[in-house]
Design a protein around this motif. Structure first.
Motif, PDB file in Angstrom:
ATOM      1  N   GLN A  48      63.065  66.872  35.315  1.00 44.30           N
ATOM      2  CA  GLN A  48      63.067  66.021  34.110  1.00 44.30           C
ATOM      3  C   GLN A  48      61.643  65.662  33.705  1.00 44.30           C
ATOM      4  O   GLN A  48      61.295  65.639  32.523  1.00 44.30           O
ATOM      5  CB  GLN A  48      63.846  64.736  34.371  1.00 44.30           C
ATOM      6  N   LEU A  49      60.825  65.368  34.718  1.00 45.31           N
ATOM      7  CA  LEU A  49      59.440  64.994  34.442  1.00 45.31           C
ATOM      8  C   LEU A  49      58.686  66.163  33.805  1.00 45.31           C
ATOM      9  O   LEU A  49      57.964  65.999  32.812  1.00 45.31           O
ATOM     10  CB  LEU A  49      58.767  64.571  35.751  1.00 45.31           C
ATOM     11  N   ALA A  50      58.861  67.358  34.380  1.00 49.58           N
ATOM     12  CA  ALA A  50      58.173  68.535  33.843  1.00 49.58           C
ATOM     13  C   ALA A  50      58.608  68.791  32.404  1.00 49.58           C
ATOM     14  O   ALA A  50      57.783  69.141  31.541  1.00 49.58           O
ATOM     15  CB  ALA A  50      58.466  69.754  34.717  1.00 49.58           C
ATOM     16  N   MET A  51      59.886  68.598  32.125  1.00 51.07           N
ATOM     17  CA  MET A  51      60.383  68.787  30.753  1.00 51.07           C
ATOM     18  C   MET A  51      59.710  67.793  29.800  1.00 51.07           C
ATOM     19  O   MET A  51      59.366  68.138  28.675  1.00 51.07           O
ATOM     20  CB  MET A  51      61.907  68.601  30.702  1.00 51.07           C
ATOM     21  N   ALA A  52      59.537  66.552  30.246  1.00 56.53           N
ATOM     22  CA  ALA A  52      58.877  65.550  29.401  1.00 56.53           C
ATOM     23  C   ALA A  52      57.447  65.997  29.085  1.00 56.53           C
ATOM     24  O   ALA A  52      56.983  65.895  27.946  1.00 56.53           O
ATOM     25  CB  ALA A  52      58.876  64.188  30.089  1.00 56.53           C
ATOM     26  N   TYR A  53      56.748  66.526  30.112  1.00 60.62           N
ATOM     27  CA  TYR A  53      55.389  67.023  29.869  1.00 60.62           C
ATOM     28  C   TYR A  53      55.400  68.198  28.892  1.00 60.62           C
ATOM     29  O   TYR A  53      54.571  68.274  27.995  1.00 60.62           O
ATOM     30  CB  TYR A  53      54.730  67.453  31.187  1.00 60.62           C
ATOM     31  N   LEU A  54      56.359  69.120  29.073  1.00 62.01           N
ATOM     32  CA  LEU A  54      56.404  70.294  28.202  1.00 62.01           C
ATOM     33  C   LEU A  54      56.772  69.908  26.768  1.00 62.01           C
ATOM     34  O   LEU A  54      56.353  70.558  25.813  1.00 62.01           O
ATOM     35  CB  LEU A  54      57.385  71.334  28.765  1.00 62.01           C
ATOM     36  N   ARG A  55      57.550  68.843  26.623  1.00 70.04           N
ATOM     37  CA  ARG A  55      57.868  68.333  25.269  1.00 70.04           C
ATOM     38  C   ARG A  55      56.721  67.489  24.717  1.00 70.04           C
ATOM     39  O   ARG A  55      56.804  66.984  23.614  1.00 70.04           O
ATOM     40  CB  ARG A  55      59.120  67.444  25.326  1.00 70.04           C
ATOM     41  N   ARG A  56      55.701  67.281  25.517  1.00 71.37           N
ATOM     42  CA  ARG A  56      54.559  66.419  25.175  1.00 71.37           C
ATOM     43  C   ARG A  56      55.026  65.005  24.852  1.00 71.37           C
ATOM     44  O   ARG A  56      54.552  64.372  23.911  1.00 71.37           O
ATOM     45  CB  ARG A  56      53.781  66.997  23.998  1.00 71.37           C
ATOM     46  N   ASP A  57      55.962  64.529  25.642  1.00 72.88           N
ATOM     47  CA  ASP A  57      56.582  63.233  25.396  1.00 72.88           C
ATOM     48  C   ASP A  57      56.124  62.215  26.440  1.00 72.88           C
ATOM     49  O   ASP A  57      56.863  61.892  27.377  1.00 72.88           O
ATOM     50  CB  ASP A  57      58.109  63.418  25.428  1.00 72.88           C
ATOM     51  N   GLY A  58      54.887  61.729  26.292  1.00 72.79           N
ATOM     52  CA  GLY A  58      54.342  60.762  27.243  1.00 72.79           C
ATOM     53  C   GLY A  58      55.147  59.478  27.284  1.00 72.79           C
ATOM     54  O   GLY A  58      55.172  58.778  28.300  1.00 72.79           O
ATOM     55  N   ASP A  59      55.856  59.173  26.175  1.00 71.40           N
ATOM     56  CA  ASP A  59      56.668  57.956  26.121  1.00 71.40           C
ATOM     57  C   ASP A  59      57.832  57.997  27.102  1.00 71.40           C
ATOM     58  O   ASP A  59      58.358  56.957  27.483  1.00 71.40           O
ATOM     59  CB  ASP A  59      57.227  57.779  24.705  1.00 71.40           C
ATOM     60  N   ALA A  60      58.226  59.198  27.490  1.00 72.99           N
ATOM     61  CA  ALA A  60      59.350  59.333  28.421  1.00 72.99           C
ATOM     62  C   ALA A  60      58.897  59.164  29.870  1.00 72.99           C
ATOM     63  O   ALA A  60      59.707  59.185  30.782  1.00 72.99           O
ATOM     64  CB  ALA A  60      60.012  60.697  28.240  1.00 72.99           C
ATOM     65  N   ILE A  61      57.577  59.033  30.060  1.00 77.59           N
ATOM     66  CA  ILE A  61      57.043  58.908  31.424  1.00 77.59           C
ATOM     67  C   ILE A  61      56.511  57.490  31.590  1.00 77.59           C
ATOM     68  O   ILE A  61      55.483  57.132  31.004  1.00 77.59           O
ATOM     69  CB  ILE A  61      55.920  59.949  31.661  1.00 77.59           C
ATOM     70  N   PRO A  62      57.231  56.633  32.348  1.00 80.20           N
ATOM     71  CA  PRO A  62      56.851  55.214  32.401  1.00 80.20           C
ATOM     72  C   PRO A  62      55.377  54.994  32.715  1.00 80.20           C
ATOM     73  O   PRO A  62      54.734  54.129  32.108  1.00 80.20           O
ATOM     74  CB  PRO A  62      57.743  54.652  33.506  1.00 80.20           C
ATOM     75  N   PHE A  63      54.801  55.777  33.638  1.00 78.94           N
ATOM     76  CA  PHE A  63      53.391  55.560  33.960  1.00 78.94           C
ATOM     77  C   PHE A  63      52.522  55.679  32.711  1.00 78.94           C
ATOM     78  O   PHE A  63      51.682  54.812  32.444  1.00 78.94           O
ATOM     79  CB  PHE A  63      52.899  56.551  35.031  1.00 78.94           C
ATOM     80  N   TRP A  64      52.720  56.757  31.944  1.00 83.80           N
ATOM     81  CA  TRP A  64      51.871  56.973  30.759  1.00 83.80           C
ATOM     82  C   TRP A  64      52.192  55.991  29.647  1.00 83.80           C
ATOM     83  O   TRP A  64      51.316  55.573  28.889  1.00 83.80           O
ATOM     84  CB  TRP A  64      51.986  58.422  30.283  1.00 83.80           C
ATOM     85  N   ARG A  65      53.479  55.616  29.554  1.00 85.78           N
ATOM     86  CA  ARG A  65      53.869  54.632  28.544  1.00 85.78           C
ATOM     87  C   ARG A  65      53.149  53.314  28.831  1.00 85.78           C
ATOM     88  O   ARG A  65      52.532  52.719  27.950  1.00 85.78           O
ATOM     89  CB  ARG A  65      55.387  54.454  28.618  1.00 85.78           C
ATOM     90  N   MET A  66      53.194  52.881  30.083  1.00 89.80           N
ATOM     91  CA  MET A  66      52.549  51.614  30.451  1.00 89.80           C
ATOM     92  C   MET A  66      51.039  51.706  30.320  1.00 89.80           C
ATOM     93  O   MET A  66      50.377  50.763  29.890  1.00 89.80           O
ATOM     94  CB  MET A  66      52.912  51.259  31.892  1.00 89.80           C
ATOM     95  N   ALA A  67      50.491  52.864  30.715  1.00 96.41           N
ATOM     96  CA  ALA A  67      49.035  53.005  30.708  1.00 96.41           C
ATOM     97  C   ALA A  67      48.490  52.979  29.286  1.00 96.41           C
ATOM     98  O   ALA A  67      47.342  52.604  29.066  1.00 96.41           O
ATOM     99  CB  ALA A  67      48.633  54.308  31.398  1.00 96.41           C
ATOM    100  N   SER A  68      49.310  53.373  28.299  1.00 96.35           N
ATOM    101  CA  SER A  68      48.749  53.507  26.956  1.00 96.35           C
ATOM    102  C   SER A  68      49.204  52.435  25.970  1.00 96.35           C
ATOM    103  O   SER A  68      48.880  52.515  24.793  1.00 96.35           O
ATOM    104  CB  SER A  68      49.035  54.920  26.414  1.00 96.35           C
ATOM    105  N   VAL A  69      49.931  51.420  26.426  1.00 95.35           N
ATOM    106  CA  VAL A  69      50.324  50.336  25.508  1.00 95.35           C
ATOM    107  C   VAL A  69      49.084  49.584  25.033  1.00 95.35           C
ATOM    108  O   VAL A  69      48.247  49.190  25.852  1.00 95.35           O
ATOM    109  CB  VAL A  69      51.272  49.339  26.220  1.00 95.35           C
ATOM    110  N   PRO A  70      48.938  49.363  23.714  1.00 94.84           N
ATOM    111  CA  PRO A  70      47.793  48.587  23.222  1.00 94.84           C
ATOM    112  C   PRO A  70      47.857  47.134  23.716  1.00 94.84           C
ATOM    113  O   PRO A  70      48.949  46.575  23.859  1.00 94.84           O
ATOM    114  CB  PRO A  70      47.935  48.625  21.701  1.00 94.84           C
ATOM    115  N   VAL A  71      46.690  46.554  23.963  1.00 95.95           N
ATOM    116  CA  VAL A  71      46.631  45.181  24.493  1.00 95.95           C
ATOM    117  C   VAL A  71      47.327  44.188  23.568  1.00 95.95           C
ATOM    118  O   VAL A  71      47.963  43.242  24.035  1.00 95.95           O
ATOM    119  CB  VAL A  71      45.162  44.744  24.712  1.00 95.95           C
TER     120      VAL A  71
END
Ligand SMILES: *Cc1c(COP(=O)(O)O)cnc(C)c1O
Length: 437
Positions: free
Chosen positions: A320-343
């Motif tokens: 599932q994780l690899a599919m999210a990367y291949l879809r370029r869907d960082g929002d589906a990956i909690p780490f990247w979603r949290m890391a990129s939320v604006p302050v």
């Protein structure tokens, strides 16, 4: 005695201890299974304090593995399982080692590893239990009884006892140290490879994940070590797939600067890269070996590969994780979603949480600094926001129905929202109400 009632004749009602079984049954609504409640009841009675059972139930419940809110601002918190990642796969049989097209025996390395290889531009990949086992398997599979050249500046110890020289020894490969602690050049590697006594089978680069050598330093690039005449293995540790972060619409965050990525390390000439699944990759605990198809196949054939293989749950979740990367869907990956939320978004949430908590008047919305953590990117911090409460409430927060792990700085408790998913804000409000007097 387990589970037996005391006969009525044993004692007068005043001094008769309650029946273990009866006491255990009275705790049924705790949700704990009866045999555990019997132990608790028996211990409480033995301690002469039957009333302590509810405290003992709490203690046991808190000793169990459970979801917690990470309010530390440390995105990859080792004690909290590094990356937050949930697989949505319901319990069922899987074609783990069955080829659905032919009906023949298949390989568990045919699904997720293939997709991960695609996501980082590698010819092939396999997945093992963690990055430490990936290093071990590569060394055992490609260099047993032979030399592996490593810079003296990269003989690292990662947390939890992963020490390169010791892993090397366990694998049966011989460590050939080259260069010095602060300066190592390509020529140092080349000399080691040319020295027949060393019988060098591999050159290895190990990312200095959790420390930095500064000052009068020099280290060869991956490209410089790519033509030594022996395969080059890079332990990049963190598992960043691609420097360009194509899965983030905002592009790579500035704090990732200089972090080696799998795709670019392979492009620069490494024959294999190995990395963790639960650091910057943002997935479950796993170790990935990716790169040259023949070398990957050789590792896969080694008997250790069987001992280090991951289970179907991990592989399904990595797929599932690899599919999210291949879809370029960082929002589906909690780490990247949290890391990129604006302050600003974190601040707005902090205000809303403060307003919703009945004891919110005790809180102040504050600017904080979050860190990647997990032994990656030492010294890197980035802006975050959260709530501050005067005094040390760490234990009270840990004791709430949904345990909240906060940090305390100068007798102020900080709840950092960078690492809290917005879906947990309501639980956080309840925790504040229960933790703050
Ligand atoms: C973290 C790390 C490891 C160990 O990874 P695990 O997945 O925890 O086994 C090995 N090498 C490097 C460079 C690391 O950063």
């Amino acid at each position: 005695m387990l589970g037996l009632s005391y006969p009525d004749s044993m004692a007068t009602p005043a001094e008769r201890p309650p029946s273990v079984d009866k006491l255990a049954r009275s705790l049924a609504n705790s949700g704990l299974p009866h045999p555990l409640l019997v132990d608790i009841a028996r211990e409480a009675i033995a301690a002469g304090d039957p009333a302590s059972v509810s405290h003992r139930v709490d203690e046991l419940q808190r000793s169990l593995l459970q979801p917690v809110l990470n309010a530390t601002g440390v995105l990859l918190h080792t004690n909290l399982g590094r990356a937050p990642w949930a697989s949505t796969d319901a319990g069922s049989y899987r074609n783990l080692e069955l080829d659905l097209a032919t009906g023949d025996r298949g390989s568990r390395q045919a699904h997720a590893p293939k997709l991960l290889a695609k996501a980082c531009g590698a010819e092939a990949a396999i997945v093992v239990n963690n990055c430490a086992s990936a290093v071990m398997l590569v060394l055992a599979g490609l260099a047993k009884g032979r030399g592996v050249a490593v810079s003296r500046g990269e003989l690292v110890e990662i947390g939890g006892g992963f020490r390169v020289p010791e892993v090397m020894e366990q694998s049966g490969a011989n460590l050939i140290e080259v260069g010095t602690t602060n300066r190592t050049r390509r020529a140092d590697f080349a000399n080691a490879v040319e020295n027949a006594d060393h019988d060098v089978a591999l050159a290895m680069q190990v990312h200095q994940s959790n420390y930095k050598i500064v000052g009068f330093t020099e280290a060869p690039t991956t490209a410089e070590l790519s033509d030594l005449g022996v395969p080059l293995v890079a332990d990049i540790g963190s598992g960043l797939l691609d420097e360009a972060c194509p899965w983030l619409t905002t592009g790579p965050p500035p704090w990732l600067k200089n972090e080696p990525a799998a795709r670019q390390t392979l492009d620069a000439g490494a024959d294999l890269v190995v990395f963790s699944g639960d650091k910057l990759l943002g997935g479950p605990q796993a170790g990935i070996i990716a790169g040259d198809a023949d070398l990957v196949a050789k590792c896969a054939r080694h008997p250790l590969a069987r001992a280090l293989r991951p289970g179907g749950l991990v592989l399904a979740s990595l797929q599932q994780l690899a599919m999210a990367y291949l879809r370029r869907d960082g929002d589906a990956i909690p780490f990247w979603r949290m890391a990129s939320v604006p302050v600003d978004e974190l601040k707005a949430r902090a205000e809303a949480i403060k307003a919703a908590a009945t004891k919110g008047h005790a809180a102040t919305v504050v600017d904080t600094m979050a860190v990647p953590g997990g032994g990656t990117l030492p010294g890197v911090e980035f802006a975050s926001a959260g709530l501050a409460f005067a005094g040390n409430h760490r234990e009270a927060f840990r004791s709430s129905a949904m345990p909240v792990i906060a940090r305390v700085v100068d007798e102020t408790t900080i709840v950092d929202l960078r690492t809290v998913d917005p879906s947990a804000d309501e639980a956080l409000v309840s925790a504040i109400d229960s933790a703050i007097e």
